[in-house]
Scaffold this motif. Structure first.
Motif, mmCIF file in Angstrom:
data_model
loop_
_atom_site.group_PDB
_atom_site.id
_atom_site.type_symbol
_atom_site.label_atom_id
_atom_site.label_comp_id
_atom_site.label_asym_id
_atom_site.label_seq_id
_atom_site.Cartn_x
_atom_site.Cartn_y
_atom_site.Cartn_z
ATOM 1 N N GLU A 1 0.832 -1.211 0.000
ATOM 2 C CA GLU A 1 0.000 0.000 0.000
ATOM 3 C C GLU A 1 0.866 1.260 0.000
ATOM 4 O OE1 GLU A 1 -4.059 -0.820 2.175
ATOM 5 O OE2 GLU A 1 -2.434 -1.632 3.438
ATOM 6 N N LEU A 2 1.820 1.260 -0.923
ATOM 7 C CA LEU A 2 2.712 2.403 -1.104
ATOM 8 C C LEU A 2 2.511 2.967 -2.511
ATOM 9 C CD1 LEU A 2 5.986 1.045 0.561
ATOM 10 C CD2 LEU A 2 4.479 2.842 1.436
ATOM 11 N N PRO A 3 1.447 3.753 -2.720
ATOM 12 C CA PRO A 3 1.191 4.332 -4.043
ATOM 13 C C PRO A 3 2.265 5.351 -4.412
ATOM 14 C CG PRO A 3 -0.256 5.302 -2.418
ATOM 15 C CD PRO A 3 0.450 4.183 -1.723
ATOM 16 N N HIS A 4 2.478 5.514 -5.701
ATOM 17 C CA HIS A 4 3.497 6.423 -6.210
ATOM 18 C C HIS A 4 2.860 7.645 -6.848
ATOM 19 C CE1 HIS A 4 5.816 2.784 -5.681
ATOM 20 N NE2 HIS A 4 6.931 3.358 -6.087
ATOM 21 N N MET A 5 3.572 8.727 -6.835
ATOM 22 C CA MET A 5 3.213 9.900 -7.620
ATOM 23 C C MET A 5 4.118 9.891 -8.855
ATOM 24 S SD MET A 5 3.446 13.980 -6.756
ATOM 25 C CE MET A 5 2.121 13.898 -5.541
ATOM 26 N N ILE A 6 3.514 9.811 -10.022
ATOM 27 C CA ILE A 6 4.294 9.731 -11.261
ATOM 28 C C ILE A 6 4.681 11.133 -11.715
ATOM 29 C CG2 ILE A 6 4.292 9.007 -13.664
ATOM 30 C CD1 ILE A 6 2.321 6.814 -12.899
ATOM 31 N N ILE A 7 5.976 11.331 -11.943
ATOM 32 C CA ILE A 7 6.504 12.609 -12.427
ATOM 33 C C ILE A 7 7.017 12.391 -13.845
ATOM 34 C CG2 ILE A 7 8.186 14.447 -12.027
ATOM 35 C CD1 ILE A 7 8.226 13.613 -9.084
ATOM 36 N N ASP A 8 6.431 13.092 -14.797
ATOM 37 C CA ASP A 8 6.754 12.865 -16.204
ATOM 38 C C ASP A 8 8.074 13.482 -16.639
ATOM 39 O OD1 ASP A 8 4.379 11.515 -16.480
ATOM 40 O OD2 ASP A 8 3.296 13.221 -17.318
ATOM 41 N N SER A 9 8.592 14.435 -15.881
ATOM 42 C CA SER A 9 9.708 15.246 -16.375
ATOM 43 C C SER A 9 11.085 14.686 -16.064
ATOM 44 C CB SER A 9 9.612 16.664 -15.790
ATOM 45 O OG SER A 9 9.679 16.619 -14.370
ATOM 46 N N LEU A 10 11.186 13.562 -15.379
ATOM 47 C CA LEU A 10 12.495 13.067 -14.952
ATOM 48 C C LEU A 10 13.226 12.275 -16.023
ATOM 49 C CD1 LEU A 10 11.798 11.875 -11.289
ATOM 50 C CD2 LEU A 10 12.916 13.979 -12.046
ATOM 51 N N MET A 11 12.491 11.679 -16.977
ATOM 52 C CA MET A 11 13.108 10.710 -17.875
ATOM 53 C C MET A 11 12.542 10.828 -19.287
ATOM 54 S SD MET A 11 12.479 7.518 -19.455
ATOM 55 C CE MET A 11 10.991 6.945 -18.625
ATOM 56 N N ILE A 12 13.394 10.509 -20.275
ATOM 57 C CA ILE A 12 12.944 10.358 -21.658
ATOM 58 C C ILE A 12 13.461 9.035 -22.186
ATOM 59 C CG2 ILE A 12 12.582 12.770 -22.309
ATOM 60 C CD1 ILE A 12 15.460 12.876 -23.282
ATOM 61 N N SER A 13 12.690 8.434 -23.095
ATOM 62 C CA SER A 13 13.052 7.108 -23.579
ATOM 63 C C SER A 13 12.576 6.878 -25.010
ATOM 64 C CB SER A 13 12.449 6.049 -22.644
ATOM 65 O OG SER A 13 12.720 4.758 -23.086
ATOM 66 N N ASN A 14 11.278 6.813 -25.183
ATOM 67 C CA ASN A 14 10.671 6.530 -26.487
ATOM 68 C C ASN A 14 10.226 7.842 -27.124
ATOM 69 O OD1 ASN A 14 9.080 5.749 -28.644
ATOM 70 N ND2 ASN A 14 8.071 4.098 -27.555
ATOM 71 N N THR A 15 10.807 8.197 -28.263
ATOM 72 C CA THR A 15 10.527 9.503 -28.869
ATOM 73 C C THR A 15 9.082 9.648 -29.328
ATOM 74 O OG1 THR A 15 11.331 8.683 -31.011
ATOM 75 C CG2 THR A 15 12.910 9.848 -29.607
ATOM 76 N N ASP A 16 8.333 8.547 -29.407
ATOM 77 C CA ASP A 16 6.932 8.602 -29.820
ATOM 78 C C ASP A 16 5.975 8.562 -28.635
ATOM 79 O OD1 ASP A 16 7.658 8.543 -32.556
ATOM 80 O OD2 ASP A 16 7.845 6.360 -32.480
ATOM 81 N N ALA A 17 6.516 8.476 -27.422
ATOM 82 C CA ALA A 17 5.673 8.222 -26.252
ATOM 83 C C ALA A 17 5.198 9.504 -25.589
ATOM 84 C CB ALA A 17 6.435 7.374 -25.237
ATOM 85 N N SER A 18 4.073 9.390 -24.892
ATOM 86 C CA SER A 18 3.613 10.443 -23.992
ATOM 87 C C SER A 18 3.997 10.030 -22.580
ATOM 88 C CB SER A 18 2.093 10.613 -24.111
ATOM 89 O OG SER A 18 1.441 9.384 -23.795
ATOM 90 N N CYS B 1 15.949 2.698 -24.672
ATOM 91 C CA CYS B 1 15.256 1.422 -24.817
ATOM 92 C C CYS B 1 15.183 0.989 -26.282
ATOM 93 C CB CYS B 1 13.839 1.532 -24.257
ATOM 94 S SG CYS B 1 12.765 2.635 -25.199
ATOM 95 N N ARG B 2 15.586 1.848 -27.199
ATOM 96 C CA ARG B 2 15.420 1.557 -28.626
ATOM 97 C C ARG B 2 16.534 2.223 -29.406
ATOM 98 N NH1 ARG B 2 10.882 5.497 -31.076
ATOM 99 N NH2 ARG B 2 12.545 5.741 -32.578
ATOM 100 N N ARG B 3 16.486 2.137 -30.725
ATOM 101 C CA ARG B 3 17.493 2.803 -31.554
ATOM 102 C C ARG B 3 16.995 4.193 -31.929
ATOM 103 N NH1 ARG B 3 18.298 -1.085 -36.438
ATOM 104 N NH2 ARG B 3 17.582 0.381 -37.992
ATOM 105 N N TYR B 4 17.962 5.085 -32.160
ATOM 106 C CA TYR B 4 17.640 6.484 -32.470
ATOM 107 C C TYR B 4 18.412 6.898 -33.712
ATOM 108 C CZ TYR B 4 16.169 6.077 -27.621
ATOM 109 O OH TYR B 4 15.586 5.646 -26.473
ATOM 110 N N THR B 5 17.747 7.637 -34.594
ATOM 111 C CA THR B 5 18.369 8.061 -35.851
ATOM 112 C C THR B 5 17.908 9.451 -36.228
ATOM 113 O OG1 THR B 5 18.169 5.745 -36.592
ATOM 114 C CG2 THR B 5 18.866 7.364 -38.223
ATOM 115 N N VAL B 6 18.864 10.292 -36.617
ATOM 116 C CA VAL B 6 18.549 11.588 -37.213
ATOM 117 C C VAL B 6 19.536 11.788 -38.360
ATOM 118 C CG1 VAL B 6 20.015 12.852 -35.564
ATOM 119 C CG2 VAL B 6 18.179 14.051 -36.790
ATOM 120 N N GLY B 7 19.016 12.008 -39.555
ATOM 121 C CA GLY B 7 19.895 12.045 -40.720
ATOM 122 C C GLY B 7 20.598 10.711 -40.873
ATOM 123 N N ASN B 8 21.918 10.744 -41.027
ATOM 124 C CA ASN B 8 22.720 9.530 -41.097
ATOM 125 C C ASN B 8 23.356 9.173 -39.756
ATOM 126 O OD1 ASN B 8 22.494 8.923 -43.980
ATOM 127 N ND2 ASN B 8 23.648 10.816 -44.288
#
Length: 232
Positions: free
Chosen positions: A81-98, A134-141
């Motif tokens: 019974e230890l609920p979490h408060m989710i903070i969106d600003s700490l991490m980035i991973s999937n460029t298509d994700a919200s 978590c995945r591959r990333y590409t911009v240009g070459n």
């Protein structure tokens, strides 16, 4: 992660009287569907860790797939019974994700984005503190993939990664990964993919330079390793 863990055999995993069995679908996704980085008191995290390690084998027995250990964490937290408060600003991973810190990246100036991603300064522009590649990333070459990374990178003779130009985002409206097909990128996608490529390359090169300065008589500091053309 969602609340998929609620569909598991919680009676067998956490016990017949576990509070995890009482968590609603809404609360399961809102309060317990969390991933690193975690911020908690020592007492709470120690309690979670004990139940987490107890539940992991049971979850994996029922669900022997990727994320089994993450679902076990959710169940452990719900059980205690230890609920979490989710903070969106700490991490980035999937460029298509919200639900990640991408709005902070989207707000960065396009000019010299790569230079800033490689050596961020939170006093100039606040950005997420954690990159989860978590995945591959590409911009240009320009390309990065952890599975494509050479295994001997942290050795004295290994070169550093070639670094993209500071204005790679302004110069690239497409993505062309090794062995792949060319894909057009809109401004947002180019910004995000470029930040990830430059940020990961910059962090790895900084770590490799530190290692070589402290552990190599003569370390190779040439920035010539390009994962888009590497064969290793």
């Amino acid at each position: 992660l969602g609340a998929q863990w609620r569909t598991f055999n919680l009676h067998k995993i956490a016990g017949p009287d576990s509070p995890a069995k009482k968590v609603s679908q809404q609360d399961g996704g809102k309060l317990y569907a969390v991933g690193p980085p975690y911020i908690a008191t020592v007492r709470d995290m120690h309690a979670i860790a004990e139940k987490w390690t107890e539940f992991v084998p049971r979850v994996h027995h029922e669900y022997p797939y990727l994320l089994a250990e993450m679902y076990a964490f959710c169940i452990a937290a719900a059980h205690l019974e230890l609920p979490h408060m989710i903070i969106d600003s700490l991490m980035i991973s999937n460029t298509d994700a919200s639900g990640e810190g991408w709005p902070m990246i989207d707000a960065l100036p396009h000019e010299n984005l790569c230079e800033f991603a490689a050596k961020p300064n939170h006093e100039v522009h606040p950005i997420p503190s954690v990159i989860h590649f978590c995945r591959r990333y590409t911009v240009g070459n320009w390309f990065f993939s952890k599975r494509k990374m050479t295994k001997n990178f942290f050795e004295c003779d290994s070169p550093l990664l070639e670094e993209p130009p500071a204005n790679v985002v302004l110069e690239s409206d497409f993505a062309l990964p090794p062995g792949g097909t060319k894909k057009d990128l809109d401004t947002v996608s180019s910004q995000r993919e470029g930040f990830m490529v430059c940020g990961v390359i910059g962090a790895l090169n900084d770590a490799a330079r530190f290692f070589k300065e402290h552990h190599c008589e003569i370390g190779n500091l040439a920035t010539t390793l390009n994962l888009n053309t590497a064969t290793a």
